[in-house]
Design a protein around this motif. Structure first.
Motif, short mmCIF file in Angstrom:
data_model
loop_
_atom_site.label_atom_id
_atom_site.label_comp_id
_atom_site.label_asym_id
_atom_site.label_seq_id
_atom_site.Cartn_x
_atom_site.Cartn_y
_atom_site.Cartn_z
N LYS A 151 -0.93 22.24 5.10
CA LYS A 151 -0.76 21.17 4.10
C LYS A 151 -0.94 19.78 4.73
CE LYS A 151 1.77 23.76 0.70
NZ LYS A 151 2.91 23.87 -0.18
N LEU A 152 -0.53 19.62 5.97
CA LEU A 152 -0.75 18.34 6.64
C LEU A 152 -2.25 18.12 6.85
CD1 LEU A 152 0.67 15.87 7.83
CD2 LEU A 152 0.66 17.03 10.03
N GLN A 153 -2.95 19.17 7.25
CA GLN A 153 -4.40 19.08 7.40
C GLN A 153 -5.06 18.74 6.06
OE1 GLN A 153 -5.12 18.39 10.55
NE2 GLN A 153 -7.02 19.41 10.10
N ASP A 154 -4.58 19.35 4.97
CA ASP A 154 -5.12 19.04 3.65
C ASP A 154 -4.95 17.56 3.32
OD1 ASP A 154 -5.81 21.70 3.32
OD2 ASP A 154 -4.12 22.17 1.98
N LEU A 155 -3.77 17.01 3.62
CA LEU A 155 -3.55 15.59 3.38
C LEU A 155 -4.50 14.73 4.21
CD1 LEU A 155 0.36 15.31 3.26
CD2 LEU A 155 -1.23 14.84 1.39
N PHE A 156 -4.66 15.09 5.49
CA PHE A 156 -5.54 14.33 6.38
C PHE A 156 -7.00 14.43 5.93
CE2 PHE A 156 -2.57 14.43 10.32
CZ PHE A 156 -1.79 13.45 9.75
N GLU A 157 -7.42 15.62 5.49
CA GLU A 157 -8.80 15.79 5.05
C GLU A 157 -9.11 15.00 3.79
OE1 GLU A 157 -9.47 20.01 4.78
OE2 GLU A 157 -9.39 20.27 6.96
N LYS A 158 -8.09 14.74 2.99
CA LYS A 158 -8.26 13.92 1.78
C LYS A 158 -8.23 12.43 2.11
CE LYS A 158 -6.16 17.35 -1.23
NZ LYS A 158 -4.96 17.71 -2.00
N GLY A 159 -8.03 12.10 3.39
CA GLY A 159 -8.03 10.70 3.82
C GLY A 159 -6.69 10.02 3.65
N ALA A 160 -5.66 10.78 3.39
CA ALA A 160 -4.34 10.17 3.17
C ALA A 160 -3.82 9.48 4.42
CB ALA A 160 -3.35 11.24 2.71
N ASP A 161 -4.28 9.92 5.59
CA ASP A 161 -3.80 9.30 6.83
C ASP A 161 -4.25 7.85 6.96
OD1 ASP A 161 -6.36 10.37 7.06
OD2 ASP A 161 -6.20 10.61 9.23
N ALA A 162 -5.19 7.42 6.15
CA ALA A 162 -5.63 6.02 6.18
C ALA A 162 -4.53 5.09 5.71
CB ALA A 162 -6.87 5.84 5.29
N PHE A 163 -3.54 5.63 5.02
CA PHE A 163 -2.46 4.80 4.49
C PHE A 163 -1.17 4.95 5.28
CE2 PHE A 163 -5.42 5.91 1.13
CZ PHE A 163 -5.87 4.65 0.81
N LEU A 164 -1.28 5.53 6.48
CA LEU A 164 -0.15 5.64 7.40
C LEU A 164 -0.29 4.56 8.46
CD1 LEU A 164 -0.17 9.50 8.05
CD2 LEU A 164 1.36 8.25 6.52
N ASN A 184 0.83 -1.21 0.00
CA ASN A 184 0.00 0.00 0.00
C ASN A 184 0.85 1.25 0.00
OD1 ASN A 184 -2.46 -1.29 -0.08
ND2 ASN A 184 -2.68 -1.35 2.13
N ALA A 185 1.94 1.24 0.76
CA ALA A 185 2.82 2.41 0.83
C ALA A 185 3.40 2.73 -0.54
CB ALA A 185 3.92 2.18 1.85
#
Length: 152
Positions: free
Chosen positions: A107-120, A52-53
Protein backbone atom coordinates in the motif's frame (compact mmCIF):
# COMPACT_ATOMS: atom_id res chain seq x y z
CA UNK A 1 52.27 71.92 16.70
CA UNK A 2 49.65 74.55 16.33
CA UNK A 3 46.27 74.36 17.88
CA UNK A 4 44.56 74.30 14.48
CA UNK A 5 46.55 71.22 13.39
CA UNK A 6 45.69 69.38 16.59
CA UNK A 7 42.00 70.25 16.19
CA UNK A 8 42.17 69.08 12.57
CA UNK A 9 43.78 65.77 13.54
CA UNK A 10 41.22 65.19 16.33
CA UNK A 11 38.36 66.07 13.98
CA UNK A 12 39.75 63.74 11.31
CA UNK A 13 40.15 60.88 13.80
CA UNK A 14 36.62 61.50 15.11
CA UNK A 15 35.25 61.41 11.58
CA UNK A 16 37.21 58.21 10.84
CA UNK A 17 35.99 56.60 14.06
CA UNK A 18 32.42 57.68 13.29
CA UNK A 19 32.65 56.21 9.80
CA UNK A 20 34.05 52.96 11.20
CA UNK A 21 31.27 52.67 13.79
CA UNK A 22 28.65 53.50 11.17
CA UNK A 23 30.08 50.87 8.84
CA UNK A 24 30.07 48.19 11.57
CA UNK A 25 26.52 49.10 12.60
CA UNK A 26 25.40 48.96 8.98
CA UNK A 27 26.97 45.52 8.47
CA UNK A 28 25.33 44.22 11.67
CA UNK A 29 21.98 45.67 10.62
CA UNK A 30 22.30 44.06 7.18
CA UNK A 31 23.04 40.64 8.73
CA UNK A 32 20.04 40.98 11.00
CA UNK A 33 17.82 41.93 8.06
CA UNK A 34 19.07 38.89 6.08
CA UNK A 35 18.30 36.60 9.05
CA UNK A 36 14.85 38.15 9.32
CA UNK A 37 14.19 37.57 5.61
CA UNK A 38 15.41 33.95 5.91
CA UNK A 39 13.06 33.34 8.83
CA UNK A 40 10.17 34.86 6.90
CA UNK A 41 11.04 32.64 3.92
CA UNK A 42 11.15 29.51 6.09
CA UNK A 43 7.80 30.46 7.62
CA UNK A 44 6.33 30.96 4.15
CA UNK A 45 7.59 27.51 3.09
CA UNK A 46 6.05 25.97 6.20
CA UNK A 47 2.74 27.74 5.58
CA UNK A 48 2.75 26.52 1.97
CA UNK A 49 3.53 22.98 3.12
CA UNK A 50 0.70 23.07 5.67
CA UNK A 51 -1.72 24.39 3.05
CA UNK A 52 -0.75 21.55 0.69
CA UNK A 53 -0.92 19.02 3.53
CA UNK A 54 -4.48 20.07 4.32
CA UNK A 55 -5.41 19.52 0.68
CA UNK A 56 -4.04 15.97 0.77
CA UNK A 57 -5.21 14.89 4.21
CA UNK A 58 -7.80 12.40 2.96
CA UNK A 59 -5.84 11.06 0.01
CA UNK A 60 -2.39 10.79 1.60
CA UNK A 61 -2.07 11.37 5.31
CA UNK A 62 -5.12 9.45 6.53
CA UNK A 63 -4.21 6.33 4.51
CA UNK A 64 -0.61 6.66 5.70
CA UNK A 65 -1.67 6.87 9.35
CA UNK A 66 -3.98 3.88 8.88
CA UNK A 67 -1.15 1.86 7.31
CA UNK A 68 1.23 2.67 10.14
CA UNK A 69 -1.49 1.97 12.72
CA UNK A 70 -2.28 -1.46 11.28
CA UNK A 71 1.39 -2.35 11.15
CA UNK A 72 1.87 -1.14 14.71
CA UNK A 73 -1.11 -3.19 15.92
CA UNK A 74 0.22 -6.32 14.19
CA UNK A 75 3.63 -5.76 15.75
CA UNK A 76 2.14 -5.33 19.22
CA UNK A 77 0.17 -8.57 18.81
CA UNK A 78 3.32 -10.35 17.60
CA UNK A 79 5.26 -9.11 20.65
CA UNK A 80 2.43 -10.13 22.95
CA UNK A 81 2.49 -13.67 21.54
CA UNK A 82 6.28 -13.89 21.71
CA UNK A 83 7.69 -16.04 24.51
CA UNK A 84 10.64 -13.99 25.74
CA UNK A 85 12.42 -16.94 27.37
CA UNK A 86 12.43 -19.24 24.35
CA UNK A 87 12.00 -16.54 21.66
CA UNK A 88 9.27 -18.73 20.21
CA UNK A 89 6.11 -17.41 18.65
CA UNK A 90 3.13 -19.18 17.16
CA UNK A 91 3.16 -19.62 13.40
CA UNK A 92 -0.23 -17.85 13.16
CA UNK A 93 1.11 -14.77 14.94
CA UNK A 94 4.26 -14.75 12.83
CA UNK A 95 2.27 -15.14 9.61
CA UNK A 96 -0.16 -12.38 10.60
CA UNK A 97 2.72 -9.99 11.28
CA UNK A 98 4.49 -10.89 8.03
CA UNK A 99 1.22 -10.33 6.13
CA UNK A 100 0.82 -6.94 7.81
CA UNK A 101 4.38 -6.05 6.74
CA UNK A 102 3.68 -7.07 3.14
CA UNK A 103 0.40 -5.14 3.12
CA UNK A 104 2.21 -2.07 4.46
CA UNK A 105 4.84 -2.39 1.73
CA UNK A 106 2.28 -2.86 -1.04
CA UNK A 107 0.00 0.00 0.00
CA UNK A 108 2.90 2.38 0.63
CA UNK A 109 4.27 1.54 -2.81
CA UNK A 110 0.81 2.19 -4.28
CA UNK A 111 0.76 5.64 -2.67
CA UNK A 112 4.27 6.39 -3.95
CA UNK A 113 3.44 5.18 -7.47
CA UNK A 114 0.47 7.56 -7.54
CA UNK A 115 2.89 10.40 -6.78
CA UNK A 116 1.59 11.01 -3.28
CA UNK A 117 5.15 11.27 -1.98
CA UNK A 118 5.42 14.62 -3.78
CA UNK A 119 3.33 16.09 -0.97
CA UNK A 120 5.52 14.78 1.85
CA UNK A 121 8.40 16.69 3.35
CA UNK A 122 11.76 15.42 2.17
CA UNK A 123 12.61 14.22 5.67
CA UNK A 124 9.33 12.31 6.07
CA UNK A 125 9.67 10.75 2.63
CA UNK A 126 13.24 9.61 3.39
CA UNK A 127 12.16 8.11 6.70
CA UNK A 128 9.22 6.28 5.16
CA UNK A 129 11.38 4.88 2.38
CA UNK A 130 14.05 3.83 4.87
CA UNK A 131 11.46 2.20 7.13
CA UNK A 132 9.90 0.42 4.15
CA UNK A 133 13.30 -0.99 3.15
CA UNK A 134 13.88 -2.08 6.74
CA UNK A 135 10.55 -3.94 6.74
CA UNK A 136 11.26 -5.61 3.37
CA UNK A 137 14.79 -6.62 4.36
CA UNK A 138 13.56 -7.87 7.72
CA UNK A 139 11.09 -10.21 6.03
CA UNK A 140 13.94 -11.79 4.08
CA UNK A 141 16.45 -11.87 6.97
CA UNK A 142 17.37 -15.06 8.77
CA UNK A 143 19.29 -13.42 11.61
CA UNK A 144 19.47 -9.96 13.20
CA UNK A 145 21.72 -7.42 11.57
CA UNK A 146 22.67 -3.95 12.84
CA UNK A 147 22.28 -0.75 10.95
CA UNK A 148 18.76 0.63 11.41
CA UNK A 149 18.78 1.37 15.13
CA UNK A 150 19.29 5.03 15.93
CA UNK A 151 18.39 6.35 12.48
CA UNK A 152 15.01 7.57 13.72
Amino acid sequence: MSEKVIIGIVAGLAALLGALITSLASAYSSRQKIKEIEIQYQQKLLDTYLTNARNYTNTLYVPLILLLGKLGDAYQQFRKDLDIDTEAVSQDSKTAFENACREFDKKLQDLFEKGADAFLTTQLEERLRSFRLFIINSLEANEPVGGFAGRW
